[in-house]
Motif scaffolding. Structure first.
Motif, short mmCIF file in Angstrom:
data_model
loop_
_atom_site.label_atom_id
_atom_site.label_comp_id
_atom_site.label_asym_id
_atom_site.label_seq_id
_atom_site.Cartn_x
_atom_site.Cartn_y
_atom_site.Cartn_z
N ILE A 249 79.14 -5.66 25.67
CA ILE A 249 77.74 -5.52 25.73
C ILE A 249 77.30 -4.27 26.20
O ILE A 249 76.03 -3.94 26.63
CB ILE A 249 77.10 -6.43 26.86
N GLY A 250 78.11 -3.34 26.16
CA GLY A 250 77.93 -1.76 26.20
C GLY A 250 77.47 -1.37 27.53
O GLY A 250 76.95 -0.21 27.67
N GLN A 251 78.09 -1.88 28.57
CA GLN A 251 77.75 -1.63 29.75
C GLN A 251 78.48 -0.31 30.39
O GLN A 251 79.66 -0.08 29.69
CB GLN A 251 78.05 -2.65 30.95
N ALA A 254 80.15 2.05 35.66
CA ALA A 254 79.87 1.87 37.11
C ALA A 254 78.99 0.50 37.21
O ALA A 254 78.91 -0.49 38.10
CB ALA A 254 78.82 3.09 37.21
N ASP A 255 78.22 0.18 35.91
CA ASP A 255 77.34 -1.14 35.87
C ASP A 255 78.36 -2.47 35.80
O ASP A 255 78.10 -3.52 36.58
CB ASP A 255 76.45 -1.01 34.82
N ALA A 256 79.56 -2.30 35.05
CA ALA A 256 80.32 -3.36 34.74
C ALA A 256 81.30 -3.67 35.93
O ALA A 256 81.43 -4.77 36.64
CB ALA A 256 81.37 -3.00 33.57
N ALA A 257 81.77 -2.55 36.60
CA ALA A 257 82.44 -2.70 38.09
C ALA A 257 81.44 -3.22 39.01
O ALA A 257 82.11 -4.17 39.95
CB ALA A 257 83.02 -1.33 38.37
N LYS A 258 80.23 -2.84 39.27
CA LYS A 258 79.35 -3.24 40.12
C LYS A 258 79.08 -4.84 40.07
O LYS A 258 79.15 -5.42 41.01
CB LYS A 258 78.16 -2.53 40.11
N HIS A 259 78.97 -5.11 38.77
CA HIS A 259 78.61 -6.50 38.61
C HIS A 259 79.74 -7.45 38.81
O HIS A 259 79.74 -8.50 39.62
CB HIS A 259 78.45 -6.90 37.26
N VAL A 284 84.88 5.09 39.47
CA VAL A 284 83.95 4.12 40.64
C VAL A 284 85.20 3.44 41.46
O VAL A 284 86.19 3.20 41.14
CB VAL A 284 83.14 3.01 39.80
N MET A 285 84.72 3.15 42.64
CA MET A 285 85.50 2.55 43.72
C MET A 285 84.68 1.52 44.56
O MET A 285 84.50 1.87 45.88
CB MET A 285 86.37 3.82 44.54
N PRO A 286 84.14 0.50 43.79
CA PRO A 286 83.39 -0.36 44.65
C PRO A 286 83.93 -1.33 45.57
O PRO A 286 85.31 -1.69 45.04
CB PRO A 286 82.68 -1.21 43.52
#
Length: 309
Positions: A249-251, A254-259, A284-286
């Motif tokens: 879905i082209g995320q 950052a957006d994919a990991a956050k979700h 990213v390190m969520p």
């Protein structure tokens, strides 16, 4: 974004609660993270491959008694050690993993030996240890893996289980080390290692050695190393879900990991976090708990470490 190398590491999301963390212990944890970061950075700065960088970083973390892997591994309910590890090469998707290993100084190096010296991805028990011996990997006596803090934690946990008063201390359920890297050639790699959960049943295996759950890498998308409630990460196929969101879905990373961390895991009792890096070197390190031992470095920049938000 960086055109050079980039590296991120974690020492687990099972941090000591902030109210109990002393300045001395936090300094010791940060120093240990810095040593592991330098181990991986040294490899990458010399033009080494991402695979070599994560191997060096995780081996260094396994040698640190403060983290739940290798020398600092927690005890099973039987008072033994059972360690898991995995490694994956984003360029080829080759992977190696081991589970339930005892006596080996650096389980991540055995995971790599499985990847490079056998036709398999995951091995357990004596078969895996035979690979370790054939590869000349270092073994240690039980005393090497004994830390009073881990032993006391086992006794406290067993007592509370018997009394029915077991608390929700995440440091009992969490504890992993890992690294993700991008090298100067643009290749990605990841490695993860753990001692499991304090007082776990003999034979329990978490997400760390399961490719796609706690460990995953593909040059086309990202490399991921997770830490937290292993069963939840397995059920949500957490590491691969980040890849899938980016791929299908082209995320952004950052957006994919956050979700995945804040929605998929957090809403299904999946406490923990992860580190991830994409093909451009974005890191990213969520995490969705109180803290996560972590650090990162990019080519030409000073390294950084952190524990809480």
């Amino acid at each position: 974004m960086t055109k050079g190398f980039a590296l991120a590491i974690h020492g687990g999301a099972g941090v000591v609660p902030r109210t109990q963390m002393t300045a001395e212990r936090e300094a010791a944890c940060r120093a240990a993270l810095s040593r592991a970061l330098r181990a991986g950075e040294t490899v990458l700065a010399a033009g080494g491959a991402a695979l070599d960088g994560v191997t060096a970083a995780v081996s260094a973390l396994e040698d640190e008694p403060l983290f739940n892997a290798g020398r600092g591994a927690v005890f099973t309910r039987d008072g033994r050690h059972e360690m898991d590890a995995a490694i994956m090469d984003g360029k080829s998707r080759r992977a190696g993993a081991v589970a339930g290993i005892a006596g080996l100084r650096n389980p991540v190096q055995l995971a790599r030996a499985v990847m490079e010296q056998t036709d398999h991805v995951m091995m357990i028990g004596e078969g895996a240890l035979t690979v370790a011996r054939d590869a000349g990997l270092a073994f240690e006596e039980d005393a090497y893996f004994f830390t009073q803090e881990r032993w006391d934690s086992l006794q406290d946990t067993l007592r509370m289980q018997a009394e029915g008063t077991l608390d929700d201390d995440l440091s009992r359920r969490h504890g992993t080390v890992g690294a993700v890297a991008r090298d100067r050639q643009g290749n990605l790699a990841t490695a993860t290692s753990t001692g499991g959960m304090t007082a776990k049943r003999a034979g329990r295996v978490g997400d760390s050695p399961i490719i796609g759950a706690g460990t995953f890498a593909d040059n086309a998308t990202c490399a991921v190393s997770a830490t937290g409630d292993g069963e939840a990460f397995i059920r949500r196929v957490a590491a691969h879900e980040i890849d899938a969101r980016m791929r299908h879905i082209g995320q952004s990373l950052a957006d994919a990991a956050k979700h995945v961390v804040q929605v998929d895991l957090a809403t299904h009792e999946g406490s923990g976090g992860l580190i991830a890096i994409d093909s451009e070197g974005n890191i990213v390190m969520p995490f969705n708990c109180e803290g996560m031992y972590r650090g990162s470095v990019r080519e030409g920049e000073p390294g950084q470490t952190a524990v809480y938000e």
